[in-house]
Design a protein around this motif. Structure first.
Motif, PDB file in Angstrom:
ATOM      1  N   LEU A  80      36.341  27.948   6.815  1.00  0.00           N
ATOM      2  CA  LEU A  80      34.962  27.454   6.853  1.00  0.00           C
ATOM      3  C   LEU A  80      34.096  28.320   7.771  1.00  0.00           C
ATOM      4  CD1 LEU A  80      32.832  25.425   6.006  1.00  0.00           C
ATOM      5  CD2 LEU A  80      33.807  23.794   7.630  1.00  0.00           C
ATOM      6  N   ARG A  81      34.657  28.790   8.851  1.00  0.00           N
ATOM      7  CA  ARG A  81      33.935  29.656   9.787  1.00  0.00           C
ATOM      8  C   ARG A  81      33.454  30.934   9.082  1.00  0.00           C
ATOM      9  NH1 ARG A  81      37.380  30.024  14.189  1.00  0.00           N
ATOM     10  NH2 ARG A  81      36.322  28.244  15.064  1.00  0.00           N
ATOM     11  N   ALA A  82      34.212  31.404   8.087  1.00  0.00           N
ATOM     12  CA  ALA A  82      33.858  32.628   7.362  1.00  0.00           C
ATOM     13  C   ALA A  82      32.807  32.388   6.268  1.00  0.00           C
ATOM     14  CB  ALA A  82      35.112  33.238   6.741  1.00  0.00           C
ATOM     15  N   CYS A  83      32.528  31.130   5.963  1.00  0.00           N
ATOM     16  CA  CYS A  83      31.602  30.797   4.877  1.00  0.00           C
ATOM     17  C   CYS A  83      30.179  30.615   5.395  1.00  0.00           C
ATOM     18  CB  CYS A  83      32.073  29.533   4.165  1.00  0.00           C
ATOM     19  SG  CYS A  83      33.655  29.760   3.312  1.00  0.00           S
ATOM     20  N   GLU A  84      29.231  30.813   4.497  1.00  0.00           N
ATOM     21  CA  GLU A  84      27.824  30.664   4.862  1.00  0.00           C
ATOM     22  C   GLU A  84      27.258  29.311   4.468  1.00  0.00           C
ATOM     23  OE1 GLU A  84      25.263  34.070   4.301  1.00  0.00           O
ATOM     24  OE2 GLU A  84      27.038  35.255   3.831  1.00  0.00           O
ATOM     25  N   VAL A  85      27.957  28.596   3.610  1.00  0.00           N
ATOM     26  CA  VAL A  85      27.505  27.271   3.183  1.00  0.00           C
ATOM     27  C   VAL A  85      28.725  26.455   2.775  1.00  0.00           C
ATOM     28  CG1 VAL A  85      27.112  27.920   0.767  1.00  0.00           C
ATOM     29  CG2 VAL A  85      25.778  26.052   1.774  1.00  0.00           C
ATOM     30  N   MET A  86      28.588  25.137   2.907  1.00  0.00           N
ATOM     31  CA  MET A  86      29.662  24.217   2.524  1.00  0.00           C
ATOM     32  C   MET A  86      29.122  23.251   1.477  1.00  0.00           C
ATOM     33  SD  MET A  86      31.733  21.596   4.986  1.00  0.00           S
ATOM     34  CE  MET A  86      32.033  19.948   4.393  1.00  0.00           C
ATOM     35  N   LEU A  87      29.817  23.153   0.354  1.00  0.00           N
ATOM     36  CA  LEU A  87      29.498  22.168  -0.671  1.00  0.00           C
ATOM     37  C   LEU A  87      30.531  21.057  -0.589  1.00  0.00           C
ATOM     38  CD1 LEU A  87      28.790  24.468  -3.757  1.00  0.00           C
ATOM     39  CD2 LEU A  87      27.136  23.457  -2.171  1.00  0.00           C
ATOM     40  N   VAL A  88      30.063  19.813  -0.665  1.00  0.00           N
ATOM     41  CA  VAL A  88      30.956  18.655  -0.640  1.00  0.00           C
ATOM     42  C   VAL A  88      30.980  18.051  -2.040  1.00  0.00           C
ATOM     43  CG1 VAL A  88      31.425  16.387   0.342  1.00  0.00           C
ATOM     44  CG2 VAL A  88      30.459  18.200   1.786  1.00  0.00           C
ATOM     45  N   LEU A  89      32.129  18.146  -2.692  1.00  0.00           N
ATOM     46  CA  LEU A  89      32.294  17.593  -4.027  1.00  0.00           C
ATOM     47  C   LEU A  89      32.416  16.077  -3.919  1.00  0.00           C
ATOM     48  CD1 LEU A  89      32.543  18.374  -6.981  1.00  0.00           C
ATOM     49  CD2 LEU A  89      35.001  18.645  -6.627  1.00  0.00           C
ATOM     50  N   THR A  90      31.484  15.367  -4.535  1.00  0.00           N
ATOM     51  CA  THR A  90      31.392  13.912  -4.348  1.00  0.00           C
ATOM     52  C   THR A  90      32.296  13.156  -5.318  1.00  0.00           C
ATOM     53  OG1 THR A  90      29.439  13.795  -5.788  1.00  0.00           O
ATOM     54  CG2 THR A  90      29.051  14.048  -3.414  1.00  0.00           C
ATOM     55  N   LEU A  91      33.574  13.454  -5.234  1.00  0.00           N
ATOM     56  CA  LEU A  91      34.573  12.692  -5.996  1.00  0.00           C
ATOM     57  C   LEU A  91      34.761  11.336  -5.344  1.00  0.00           C
ATOM     58  CD1 LEU A  91      37.289  15.478  -6.358  1.00  0.00           C
ATOM     59  CD2 LEU A  91      35.695  14.700  -8.123  1.00  0.00           C
ATOM     60  N   PRO A  92      35.250  10.340  -6.094  1.00  0.00           N
ATOM     61  CA  PRO A  92      35.541   9.053  -5.464  1.00  0.00           C
ATOM     62  C   PRO A  92      36.456   9.246  -4.250  1.00  0.00           C
ATOM     63  CG  PRO A  92      35.723   8.869  -7.846  1.00  0.00           C
ATOM     64  CD  PRO A  92      35.522  10.333  -7.532  1.00  0.00           C
ATOM     65  N   GLY A  93      36.094   8.623  -3.153  1.00  0.00           N
ATOM     66  CA  GLY A  93      36.863   8.723  -1.925  1.00  0.00           C
ATOM     67  C   GLY A  93      36.332   9.747  -0.944  1.00  0.00           C
ATOM     68  N   TYR A  94      35.326  10.522  -1.329  1.00  0.00           N
ATOM     69  CA  TYR A  94      34.857  11.579  -0.427  1.00  0.00           C
ATOM     70  C   TYR A  94      34.244  11.011   0.846  1.00  0.00           C
ATOM     71  CZ  TYR A  94      29.778  11.289  -1.248  1.00  0.00           C
ATOM     72  OH  TYR A  94      28.466  10.893  -1.282  1.00  0.00           O
ATOM     73  N   GLU A  95      33.629   9.828   0.764  1.00  0.00           N
ATOM     74  CA  GLU A  95      33.001   9.247   1.951  1.00  0.00           C
ATOM     75  C   GLU A  95      34.019   8.735   2.972  1.00  0.00           C
ATOM     76  OE1 GLU A  95      30.595   6.601  -0.401  1.00  0.00           O
ATOM     77  OE2 GLU A  95      28.775   7.646   0.271  1.00  0.00           O
ATOM     78  N   GLN A  96      35.256   8.493   2.533  1.00  0.00           N
ATOM     79  CA  GLN A  96      36.311   8.021   3.431  1.00  0.00           C
ATOM     80  C   GLN A  96      37.272   9.138   3.834  1.00  0.00           C
ATOM     81  OE1 GLN A  96      35.890   6.373   0.241  1.00  0.00           O
ATOM     82  NE2 GLN A  96      34.366   5.076   1.199  1.00  0.00           N
ATOM     83  N   SER A  97      37.042  10.340   3.360  1.00  0.00           N
ATOM     84  CA  SER A  97      37.972  11.444   3.588  1.00  0.00           C
ATOM     85  C   SER A  97      37.936  11.939   5.032  1.00  0.00           C
ATOM     86  CB  SER A  97      37.629  12.607   2.645  1.00  0.00           C
ATOM     87  OG  SER A  97      38.342  13.765   2.995  1.00  0.00           O
ATOM     88  N   GLU A  98      39.088  11.886   5.696  1.00  0.00           N
ATOM     89  CA  GLU A  98      39.198  12.408   7.060  1.00  0.00           C
ATOM     90  C   GLU A  98      38.923  13.903   7.087  1.00  0.00           C
ATOM     91  OE1 GLU A  98      42.512  12.871  10.645  1.00  0.00           O
ATOM     92  OE2 GLU A  98      43.163  12.196   8.658  1.00  0.00           O
ATOM     93  N   GLY A  99      39.422  14.614   6.083  1.00  0.00           N
ATOM     94  CA  GLY A  99      39.215  16.055   6.022  1.00  0.00           C
ATOM     95  C   GLY A  99      37.744  16.406   5.900  1.00  0.00           C
ATOM     96  N   SER A 159      27.658  16.950  -7.148  1.00  0.00           N
ATOM     97  CA  SER A 159      28.241  15.963  -8.044  1.00  0.00           C
ATOM     98  C   SER A 159      29.101  16.640  -9.107  1.00  0.00           C
ATOM     99  CB  SER A 159      27.136  15.164  -8.738  1.00  0.00           C
ATOM    100  OG  SER A 159      27.695  14.354  -9.765  1.00  0.00           O
ATOM    101  N   PRO A 160      30.308  16.118  -9.352  1.00  0.00           N
ATOM    102  CA  PRO A 160      31.132  16.698 -10.414  1.00  0.00           C
ATOM    103  C   PRO A 160      30.471  16.548 -11.786  1.00  0.00           C
ATOM    104  CG  PRO A 160      32.151  14.691  -9.571  1.00  0.00           C
ATOM    105  CD  PRO A 160      30.983  14.998  -8.685  1.00  0.00           C
ATOM    106  N   TRP A 161      29.592  15.545 -11.926  1.00  0.00           N
ATOM    107  CA  TRP A 161      28.929  15.315 -13.213  1.00  0.00           C
ATOM    108  C   TRP A 161      27.976  16.442 -13.580  1.00  0.00           C
ATOM    109  CZ3 TRP A 161      30.977  12.274 -16.539  1.00  0.00           C
ATOM    110  CH2 TRP A 161      31.751  11.195 -16.105  1.00  0.00           C
ATOM    111  N   ASP A 162      27.588  17.263 -12.618  1.00  0.00           N
ATOM    112  CA  ASP A 162      26.729  18.406 -12.911  1.00  0.00           C
ATOM    113  C   ASP A 162      27.459  19.467 -13.732  1.00  0.00           C
ATOM    114  OD1 ASP A 162      24.717  17.199 -11.462  1.00  0.00           O
ATOM    115  OD2 ASP A 162      25.098  18.364  -9.645  1.00  0.00           O
TER     116      ASP A 162
END
Length: 140
Positions: A78-97, A116-119
């Motif tokens: 992640l340190r090497a990346c310029e942006v982070m995308l969060v894939l909003t699959l079910p459970g993403y809001e509870q994900s510790e990672g 969104s995966p629906w995109d």
């Protein structure tokens, strides 16, 4: 040159089938983003193969699947990346990672946004396979 993009997605779950669905979803979305010319790092795609397939090759125990083991790897990438995308699959809001990845991104000034995966799914083609047309001539 394109920016390196980190694709975060939920993974850990006691149910193997849930983990597999999350792995397939993250891998599919990563491949679609790559088709569009993005430089993508997907820790789920990368880590799942290493955690599960190494045991098949060398008859060794599977690597852990939780943040405690994978966190340092994820943060280094992640340190090497310029942006982070969060894939909003079910459970993403509870994900510790994802919670830890978002915190790391904020602390290091890496912008993040939800995806969104629906995109990436052609809903028309999907529905065509599961919804049968009504035969109006035979319905009367």
């Amino acid at each position: 040159m394109s920016k390196l993009v980190y694709l975060a997605a939920p993974y850990s779950d006691p149910d193997y089938d849930v983990r597999m669905l999350r792995y397939y979803a993250a891998t599919y979305i990563a491949s679609e983003l790559m088709r569009r010319g993005e430089l993508i790092y997907s820790p789920i795609t990368h880590g799942h193969a290493i955690a599960t397939d190494a045991r098949k090759i060398a008859c060794r125990p599977m690597l852990p699947t939780g943040w405690g083991f994978w966190g340092p790897h994820c943060c280094a990438m992640l340190r090497a990346c310029e942006v982070m995308l969060v894939l909003t699959l079910p459970g993403y809001e509870q994900s510790e990672g994802i919670e830890n990845e978002l915190s790391f991104a904020r602390d290091h000034g890496i912008p993040s946004m939800e995806l969104s995966p629906w995109d990436f799914i052609d809903r028309t083609a999907y529905l065509k396979d599961i919804v049968k047309p009504i035969d109006k001539a035979g319905a009367e």
